[in-house]
Design an enzyme around this catalytic site. Sequence first.
Site: not given
Length: 463
Positions: A159, A384, A440
């Site tokens: 991320s 994601d 994710h």
Amino acid sequence: MLPLLVALLLFLGPAQAAPAGHEVTFLPGLNKQPAFRHYSGHLCIGPTQRLHYWFVEAQSNPQSSPLVLWLNGGPGCSSMEGFLKEHGPFLVSGGGSLEAIANMLYLESPAGVGFSYSEDKKYATNDTEVAHNNYLALKEFLRLFPEYSKNDLFLTGESYGGIYIPTLAEWVMQDPSLNLKGIAVGNGLSSYEINDNSLVYFAYYHGLLGTQLWKDLQTFCCSEGKCNFHDNSNLNCTLKMAEMIEIVEESGLNIYNLYAPCAGGVPGSMRYEGDYLVTHDLGNSFIRMPLRFSWRQNLFRMPVARNKVRMDPPCTNSTAPTMYLNSPEVRKALHISPDAPEWEVCSFEVNRSYKRLYMQMNDQYLKLLGAMKYRILVYNGDVDMACNFLGDEWFVDSLCQKVQVARRPWLYTEGGENQIGGFVKEFTNIAFLTVKGAGHMVPTDQPLAAFTMFSRFIKNEPY
């Protein structure tokens, strides 16, 4: 939470390490204490900052196994999320243990995140400062654990780790005392512009946008065969982008996994804080993107939100780790300072005051690639929407490296049978890889495929 901890702890084995004062000798909630050694404590960074780490040794031959640093994103979210909710499933699958192949170091960064704190209570920071402090924390860890100072070193994260890891690598690659071998970034933020532009295509071709909205976006945001969904000054483009974001981020879809349910049900509407729009689209937290940097600059302003909000990522539930880590017995077992705050998965204060200095990571990646000695893995779960696979694939392509192996499926073994894990494209010293059916948090969604990918990266085996 406790069964997950039990599973997480089974894959590791005993080894020698220091300092004894940081060793976790009893972890509450376990019916049987593990035989392996693991450590938790605070690393002193400068005169005021105390960053919490949790270090777990590899099962076999930890002295010769690689050292892997892991950072979650946000900015402002805890790496305990990766440790306790992702990498347990990452290393244990189907009720059995998978061999651990690395010494894992989880760092809660920056100060103000999780159990990390600053004695002066000042938590405003930025990308450059965090990169340097993470480097200092790594050096302090190796001062306490000198036996790992010569091990192969890998920097990994997900991320907003897409910013943390390459900027940290810039520091590490200049230090000849560190044996950096490579970096891996999962579902990372590599470029704001590319991430915004690719998300529109992702949403349309996954059936989220109707034909009319798609046509309007093409009409108002595109010209001469090129689309700008990121910072287009056309008001009609901005209004149509608002419709798109309403569907993707605010309609109740799980932005971290399009096909997963949303824990807690449909989230609330968008909120604003002065010049910032608070949305749920980056990593283990929201992004507070300055309006001047995005298409959102033309959206109407809302009153400042003055009350502190709980920083749970949308469509996720952090109740179990929050309750467990805030138990007095657990804090004591982990050697958490009485000055450390209550643990939360993400810090509103850190995120609110964080200054984003980099809009893309091209320079950092090209610097690493130019050294011709580091291997890089950029991987994405393919469902994601926070940091979508298409954007990271475009980003890797934009580095203009020589293709070594054309895009192809990669395989892993499950139940004695080969399965397609996703697709991989390999360049000189860098690979882009997708994990099929993962969101994710790749190890949570596809633990066996993720471990296979990680193992091949660490061991420098063909994907």
